[in-house]
Design a protein around this motif. Structure first.
Motif, mmCIF file in Angstrom:
data_model
loop_
_atom_site.group_PDB
_atom_site.id
_atom_site.type_symbol
_atom_site.label_atom_id
_atom_site.label_comp_id
_atom_site.label_asym_id
_atom_site.label_seq_id
_atom_site.Cartn_x
_atom_site.Cartn_y
_atom_site.Cartn_z
ATOM 1 N N ASN A 103 0.833 -1.208 0.000
ATOM 2 C CA ASN A 103 0.000 0.000 0.000
ATOM 3 C C ASN A 103 0.864 1.254 0.000
ATOM 4 O OD1 ASN A 103 -3.101 -0.578 0.243
ATOM 5 N ND2 ASN A 103 -2.025 -2.171 1.387
ATOM 6 N N ASP A 104 1.808 1.274 -0.904
ATOM 7 C CA ASP A 104 2.746 2.367 -1.136
ATOM 8 C C ASP A 104 3.844 2.422 -0.084
ATOM 9 O OD1 ASP A 104 0.972 3.155 -3.207
ATOM 10 O OD2 ASP A 104 -0.176 4.302 -1.759
ATOM 11 N N GLY A 105 3.673 1.728 1.027
ATOM 12 C CA GLY A 105 4.604 1.872 2.129
ATOM 13 C C GLY A 105 4.182 2.973 3.073
ATOM 14 N N SER A 106 3.006 3.568 2.779
ATOM 15 C CA SER A 106 2.563 4.690 3.609
ATOM 16 C C SER A 106 2.263 4.242 5.037
ATOM 17 C CB SER A 106 1.321 5.355 2.999
ATOM 18 O OG SER A 106 0.263 4.418 2.866
ATOM 19 N N ALA A 107 1.604 3.091 5.185
ATOM 20 C CA ALA A 107 1.187 2.567 6.485
ATOM 21 C C ALA A 107 0.302 3.592 7.212
ATOM 22 C CB ALA A 107 2.375 2.179 7.357
ATOM 23 N N LEU A 108 -0.772 3.121 7.789
ATOM 24 C CA LEU A 108 -1.719 4.049 8.412
ATOM 25 C C LEU A 108 -2.141 3.555 9.795
ATOM 26 C CD1 LEU A 108 -3.890 4.628 5.234
ATOM 27 C CD2 LEU A 108 -2.419 6.327 6.288
ATOM 28 N N ILE A 109 -1.229 2.938 10.492
ATOM 29 C CA ILE A 109 -1.580 2.361 11.788
ATOM 30 C C ILE A 109 -1.938 3.453 12.785
ATOM 31 C CG2 ILE A 109 -0.839 0.786 13.615
ATOM 32 C CD1 ILE A 109 -0.974 -0.439 10.780
ATOM 33 N N THR A 110 -1.140 4.506 12.842
ATOM 34 C CA THR A 110 -1.378 5.574 13.820
ATOM 35 C C THR A 110 -1.605 6.937 13.179
ATOM 36 O OG1 THR A 110 0.989 6.116 14.027
ATOM 37 C CG2 THR A 110 0.122 4.390 15.477
ATOM 38 N N SER A 111 -1.437 7.043 11.863
ATOM 39 C CA SER A 111 -1.457 8.349 11.210
ATOM 40 C C SER A 111 -2.342 8.332 9.977
ATOM 41 C CB SER A 111 -0.032 8.751 10.805
ATOM 42 O OG SER A 111 -0.047 9.829 9.894
ATOM 43 N N LYS A 112 -3.119 9.387 9.771
ATOM 44 C CA LYS A 112 -3.931 9.467 8.563
ATOM 45 C C LYS A 112 -3.106 9.874 7.353
ATOM 46 C CE LYS A 112 -5.480 14.283 9.204
ATOM 47 N NZ LYS A 112 -6.668 15.173 9.357
ATOM 48 N N ASN A 113 -1.920 10.408 7.569
ATOM 49 C CA ASN A 113 -1.051 10.822 6.471
ATOM 50 C C ASN A 113 0.065 9.834 6.172
ATOM 51 O OD1 ASN A 113 -2.343 13.329 5.877
ATOM 52 N ND2 ASN A 113 -1.470 14.151 7.748
ATOM 53 N N TRP A 117 7.712 5.670 10.785
ATOM 54 C CA TRP A 117 8.686 4.598 10.914
ATOM 55 C C TRP A 117 8.103 3.356 11.593
ATOM 56 C CZ3 TRP A 117 12.789 2.426 9.181
ATOM 57 C CH2 TRP A 117 13.588 1.605 9.967
ATOM 58 N N GLU A 118 7.531 3.511 12.778
ATOM 59 C CA GLU A 118 7.020 2.350 13.501
ATOM 60 C C GLU A 118 5.859 1.691 12.762
ATOM 61 O OE1 GLU A 118 6.147 3.242 17.541
ATOM 62 O OE2 GLU A 118 8.231 3.662 18.073
ATOM 63 N N ASP A 119 5.042 2.495 12.086
ATOM 64 C CA ASP A 119 3.918 1.936 11.337
ATOM 65 C C ASP A 119 4.394 1.041 10.199
ATOM 66 O OD1 ASP A 119 2.435 3.478 13.020
ATOM 67 O OD2 ASP A 119 1.452 4.670 11.474
ATOM 68 N N VAL A 120 5.428 1.483 9.499
ATOM 69 C CA VAL A 120 5.954 0.702 8.379
ATOM 70 C C VAL A 120 6.514 -0.630 8.872
ATOM 71 C CG1 VAL A 120 7.759 0.624 6.607
ATOM 72 C CG2 VAL A 120 6.417 2.704 6.920
ATOM 73 N N LEU A 121 7.245 -0.613 9.991
ATOM 74 C CA LEU A 121 7.763 -1.868 10.545
ATOM 75 C C LEU A 121 6.622 -2.771 11.003
ATOM 76 C CD1 LEU A 121 10.880 -0.743 12.626
ATOM 77 C CD2 LEU A 121 10.732 -1.425 10.228
ATOM 78 N N TYR A 122 5.584 -2.189 11.562
ATOM 79 C CA TYR A 122 4.397 -2.951 11.977
ATOM 80 C C TYR A 122 3.797 -3.675 10.775
ATOM 81 C CZ TYR A 122 -0.055 -3.659 14.544
ATOM 82 O OH TYR A 122 -1.149 -4.189 15.173
ATOM 83 N N ASP A 123 3.613 -2.945 9.678
ATOM 84 C CA ASP A 123 3.062 -3.523 8.451
ATOM 85 C C ASP A 123 3.922 -4.667 7.937
ATOM 86 O OD1 ASP A 123 0.637 -2.449 7.833
ATOM 87 O OD2 ASP A 123 1.325 -1.248 6.150
ATOM 88 N N LEU A 124 5.223 -4.427 7.842
ATOM 89 C CA LEU A 124 6.138 -5.439 7.317
ATOM 90 C C LEU A 124 6.139 -6.685 8.196
ATOM 91 C CD1 LEU A 124 9.138 -3.142 6.330
ATOM 92 C CD2 LEU A 124 7.852 -4.594 4.741
ATOM 93 N N GLY A 125 6.162 -6.497 9.496
ATOM 94 C CA GLY A 125 6.188 -7.635 10.398
ATOM 95 C C GLY A 125 4.906 -8.440 10.361
ATOM 96 N N MET A 126 3.767 -7.754 10.313
ATOM 97 C CA MET A 126 2.489 -8.452 10.312
ATOM 98 C C MET A 126 2.296 -9.286 9.050
ATOM 99 S SD MET A 126 0.012 -8.673 12.545
ATOM 100 C CE MET A 126 -0.260 -7.148 13.441
ATOM 101 N N ARG A 127 2.648 -8.706 7.900
ATOM 102 C CA ARG A 127 2.510 -9.461 6.649
ATOM 103 C C ARG A 127 3.399 -10.695 6.658
ATOM 104 N NH1 ARG A 127 1.277 -7.233 1.860
ATOM 105 N NH2 ARG A 127 1.460 -9.316 0.984
ATOM 106 N N GLN A 128 4.611 -10.550 7.185
ATOM 107 C CA GLN A 128 5.517 -11.690 7.158
ATOM 108 C C GLN A 128 5.126 -12.760 8.166
ATOM 109 O OE1 GLN A 128 9.716 -10.903 6.043
ATOM 110 N NE2 GLN A 128 9.205 -8.760 6.429
#
Length: 399
Positions: A103-113, A117-128
């Motif tokens: 999803n572009d690498g944007s990650a939206l765990i805590t931010s609407k924009n 950094w932490e959101d992107v790692l969260y995304d990568l870890g969860m998918r893996q």
């Protein structure tokens, strides 16, 4: 059509749906809309299947996941960090390797924009974590993994991010992302960051000193560099600074459709002259042309032929930029955050609900090969553009 070694696993099957994560209604995978199949003769269809079976097929840019049927709930869906991989649908796609752009690498765990950094790692870890519970889709870390995918009937997934915005001014974060499996990365998305200028900016300041350091570190690590969303001067700077060939993973020719989202001849030539590859995209309302103002596979392939004629068949490929769900609705939902509206800059065209012939990752490469076969392209040239060119660049980039 060619089918992979798929054993029936469903995304996050190891958890209890509704208990461990929220359930979202998802669209049907491949028959959501009446996207047409490219018409070919029985002989041409047999040749299409043979080409897909015998040759490496690489998508330089896709999103092989579902989005909610109710696109208005995309933010709720994404904040779970559990994007649903379309395992069964991908097993029928004919692809051997897909660059998954998270999803572009944007990650939206805590931010609407996004781009935190932490959101992107969260995304990568969860998918893996999900991928680790099955053996059909295999994360790609090196060139040998690509060869093994073709031989073993697996689908290789290259973790990719469309910008390095989340590293801020910390170059070592590139090493961490590499450790998390990222093997392809943009330097800047449509909005500028500390590394360079994005394509939506009215003034392109080029690659910054920090950006040069980032490019050098990506070269050292073996991360493929993508300039699809970078401004023109920034794209040229990156191509010239990089010691390895780079990608435009998903774009088209501005000579055919005059928007910042398309690349001018100068960028296309610079990338190609240094050994890189330009991937032609098919996201809705991007690769239009004056001849094909209603977006369909015919407009996409007009961009392909233009780029191939400009720089040669060795420097073109495909990054369709498709997904499973309402891509047009997704653009509307993310219009402000991802700068979608800004890139058209007043051009008028008939809106479509989907790109006819290239609506989702399952149908893209079979239809692309059918189109190439029916238009008289040789087996050797088709093999180059559907995967051979991408593999050649990766052989020079990855360590």
């Amino acid at each position: 059509m060619i089918r992979k070694r798929y054993d029936g696993y469903r995304a996050y099957q190891y958890l209890e749906a509704g208990q461990d994560y929220e359930i979202f209604e998802l669209p049907s995978g491949t028959d959501r809309v009446a996207s047409r199949r490219v018409e070919v003769t029985p002989e041409e269809e047999a040749r299409t299947e043979r080409i897909l079976r015998e040759n490496l097929v690489v998508s330089l840019h896709d999103h092989p996941t579902f989005i909610p049927k109710d696109v208005a709930r995309i933010y709720e869906y994404r904040r779970q960090g559990r994007d649903v991989t379309a395992y069964q649908e991908l097993s029928e796609s004919g692809m051997d390797v897909v660059f998954d752009n998270m999803n572009d690498g944007s990650a939206l765990i805590t931010s609407k924009n996004g781009w935190k950094w932490e959101d992107v790692l969260y995304d990568l870890g969860m998918r893996q974590a999900d991928l680790a519970h099955q053996d059909f889709i295999v994360p790609v870390r090196r060139l040998a993994d690509i060869n093994a995918c073709k031989e073993n009937g697996h689908l290789g997934l290259v973790f990719s991010l469309e910008a390095a915005t989340m590293i801020e001014n910390e170059i070592d974060r590139l090493d961490i992302l590499y450790g998390f499996g990222v093997r392809s990365m943009g330097v800047v998305y449509s909005e500028s960051n500390a590394l360079g200028s994005g394509l939506k900016e009215a003034r392109d300041g080029g690659l910054t000193d920090l950006g040069q350091k980032a490019v050098r570190r990506m070269n050292q690590l073996g991360i493929a560099i993508d300039v699809s969303h970078a401004g023109d001067q920034t794209s040229i700077d990156i191509a010239q600074v990089s010691e390895a060939p780079i990608f435009v993973t998903h774009a088209g020719a501005r000579a055919l459709w005059n928007t910042p989202r398309m690349k001018p001849d100068a960028v296309i030539r610079t990338v190609a002259e240094r050994g890189g590859v330009i991937g032609i995209e098919a996201a809705p309302h991007t690769t239009l042309t004056e001849k094909h103002r209603i977006h369909s596979i015919d407009g996409v392939m007009e961009h392909f032929e233009y780029v191939a004629n400009l720089v040669g068949m060795d420097h073109v490929g495909f990054g369709p930029d498709t997904l499973y769900g309402d891509h047009v609705g997704l653009h509307h939902a993310f219009s402000k955050q991802l700068g979608v509206a800004a890139i058209h800059r007043g051009l008028e065209f008939p809106p479509v609900e989907f790109v006819d012939g290239l609506e989702n990752p399952t149908e893209t490469f079979p239809n692309i090969v059918r189109w190439l076969v029916s238009h008289g392209y040789s087996d050797d040239d088709i093999a180059k553009v559907i995967g051979g060119n991408a593999r050649r660049v990766l052989a020079r980039v990855w360590r």
